[in-house]
Design a protein around this motif. Structure first.
Motif, short mmCIF file in Angstrom:
data_model
loop_
_atom_site.label_atom_id
_atom_site.label_comp_id
_atom_site.label_asym_id
_atom_site.label_seq_id
_atom_site.Cartn_x
_atom_site.Cartn_y
_atom_site.Cartn_z
N ARG A 55 93.48 -0.62 -23.31
CA ARG A 55 92.92 0.60 -23.87
C ARG A 55 93.58 1.85 -23.30
N ILE A 84 88.34 1.78 -31.09
CA ILE A 84 87.25 2.44 -30.36
C ILE A 84 85.90 2.12 -30.98
N TYR A 87 84.93 -1.44 -30.25
CA TYR A 87 84.59 -1.52 -28.84
C TYR A 87 83.10 -1.25 -28.63
N GLY A 88 82.56 -0.33 -29.42
CA GLY A 88 81.15 -0.02 -29.31
C GLY A 88 80.25 -0.93 -30.12
N GLY A 143 85.37 -4.82 -26.63
CA GLY A 143 83.96 -4.55 -26.91
C GLY A 143 83.04 -5.60 -26.31
N ALA A 146 82.44 -4.50 -22.73
CA ALA A 146 82.16 -3.07 -22.63
C ALA A 146 81.08 -2.83 -21.58
N GLY A 272 81.38 9.97 -25.69
CA GLY A 272 82.56 9.26 -26.18
C GLY A 272 83.54 10.18 -26.87
N ASN A 276 86.97 9.29 -24.30
CA ASN A 276 87.89 8.36 -24.94
C ASN A 276 88.49 8.91 -26.22
N GLN A 396 81.04 4.94 -28.93
CA GLN A 396 82.34 4.61 -29.51
C GLN A 396 82.49 5.14 -30.93
#
Length: 449
Positions: A55, A84, A87-88, A143, A146, A272, A276, A396
């Motif tokens: 990442r 992203i 990932y969430g 994710g 995470a 977020g 990120n 995310q």
């Protein structure tokens, strides 16, 4: 008669034991002087750093992709936003899978996905393949490891020092992501972006056996209690009732009826967006727009990662001692001010005000995570890790929208200034939302609120 009664009683006892057998339980023990929970936390930290490595690559690969394939900022940012967002969105289901199948299996599979996704990128020739490898595979893998993984480990293995451990593990995710940047930037510059992708693949593969042989699912698996647990604390459940998907959706349905959930989700979406999504993805190309070398800009983000380790651990320590709502309000307010000032600091060289911004932003980077986990635990009890997974999903989603939107802004206006100022205003809103959260009831381990 005097001797018969004890014998009869013994027979009854023996008969009862035959009818309702008991399962022997190993007495609690420790490995040496260090509780086993700390070793589990160490392995989790290493695994999180390994997953974070890939990442770290988007910001240093945007320009090489543009030069080799001719893709626009918007096209590349779309692949980043898919990564992203997944990932969430994967996080709450991964937390439920960890309840159903165990932490070790889920994390080992997640690292394998990260390795596959990063390795396959070296073969891509079209932008849809970037979305598939970089967005889908790596998004699902990371994710699954995470911050809901952090919440699961801390809730299962720790009763005391939960805030501190949450801070340390959270720092591993962000610090690993940012500290890898200088190495990746040098590799991209000297040997090409494919070498950087293969290095990330190697890091993820190397972490798999470490996780498989050293990580354990529950304290009872190795005959210990959770760190700081009282003698009468109930054991961790071996298998969660129902399927993982049903468990994740059920936790969301229940939490969504509360105001606290929406306030936590809203503040974390802004978190977020401002980390990120914006700084983590676009700081390097934004600095390069002002004439700063890519390696120098990547080095500054690495410094952010170093100070993030300090700031997040300190935030965990503070969370154990102060109202987490007040901590969140302070963190978001200061972050918003710093983002609004950033457009004035970008230049072709590194000067003292920029260094001050980097140090401050590092201290505040993910300092919001320990207080947010604590508030999820207070309001949602035993479902706290899964609910935090949904809160992380909002984190995310916010990051993905801003990662994509900032790329479009750069294409349209030739500058990131609007993105910096807009993110600063959102952080001010998050500070107000954090202070509006009501205090919940602190849940005892294993007792739902």
């Amino acid at each position: 008669m005097v001797t018969v009664r004890p014998l009869a009683a013994s027979a009854v006892v023996l008969q009862d034991r035959r009818v309702t057998p008991t399962v022997p339980v190993r007495p609690p023990r420790q490995v040496g002087r260090i509780h086993r929970a700390w070793w589990v936390a160490l392995v989790a930290f290493v695994a999180l750093v390994g997953a974070a490595a890939f990442r770290a690559t988007p910001s240093v690969m945007i320009e090489p992709f543009r030069e080799e394939f001719g893709w626009s900022h918007g096209t590349i940012s779309f692949a980043i936003s898919v990564n992203i967002m997944l990932y969430g969105l994967t996080s709450p289901f991964a937390a439920a899978l960890m309840e159903r199948f165990g932490i070790r299996r889920v994390v080992a599979c997640a690292l394998s996905l990260v390795a596959a996704g990063s390795g396959l990128t070296v073969l891509m020739t079209a932008s849809w393949q970037l979305v598939l490898c970089w967005g889908l595979l790596v998004g699902l893998g990371t994710g699954s490891m995470a911050l809901a993984f952090v919440a699961t480990v801390t809730d299962r293995w720790f009763v005391a020092r939960r805030g501190l451990v949450s801070g340390i593990l959270t720092a591993g995710t962000a610090t690993g992501q940012l500290v890898f940047l200088p190495l990746l930037a040098v590799l991209v510059q000297d040997r090409g972006w494919r070498s950087a992708s293969l290095v990330v693949t190697g890091v993820a593969v190397a972490a798999v056996p470490l996780v498989w042989f050293l990580l354990r699912d529950r304290p009872e698996d190795v005959g210990v209690r959770a760190y700081g647990a009282p003698m009468d604390a109930p054991p961790s459940p071996v298998v969660a009732a129902g399927g993982a998907g049903r468990r994740a959706i059920g936790a969301l349905t229940s939490a969504a009826r509360t105001k606290a959930f929406w306030l936590l989700a809203g503040t974390f979406a802004i978190c977020g967006a401002s980390t990120n999504g914006l700084v983590g993805t676009h700081f390097v190309p934004a600095a390069h727009d002002h004439g700063m070398p890519v390696t120098t800009a990547a080095g500054l983000l690495a410094v952010v990662g170093i100070f993030d380790l300090i700031g997040t651990v300190a935030s965990g320590w503070l969370t154990d001692r102060f109202d987490p709502r007040l901590l969140l309000g302070v963190y978001y307010a200061l972050r918003g001010v710093s983002l609004m000032v950033l457009p004035l600091l970008l230049a072709d060289t590194v000067h003292p005000p920029m260094l001050f911004f980097i140090v401050f932003y590092g201290l505040d980077w993910v300092a919001t995570v320990p207080p947010t986990i604590a508030l999820c635990r207070e309001h949602f009890g035993a479902s706290g890790p899964i609910v935090f997974g949904w809160v992380l999903a909002s984190h995310q989603i916010g990051a993905a929208l801003v990662a994509f939107g900032a790329g479009l802004t750069r294409d349209a206006y030739g500058s990131y200034d609007i993105a910096w100022i807009g993110a600063g205003a959102l952080c001010a809103m998050a500070a107000a939302m954090a202070l509006a959260i009501r205090r919940g009831v602190v849940a005892r381990p294993g007792v739902p609120v």
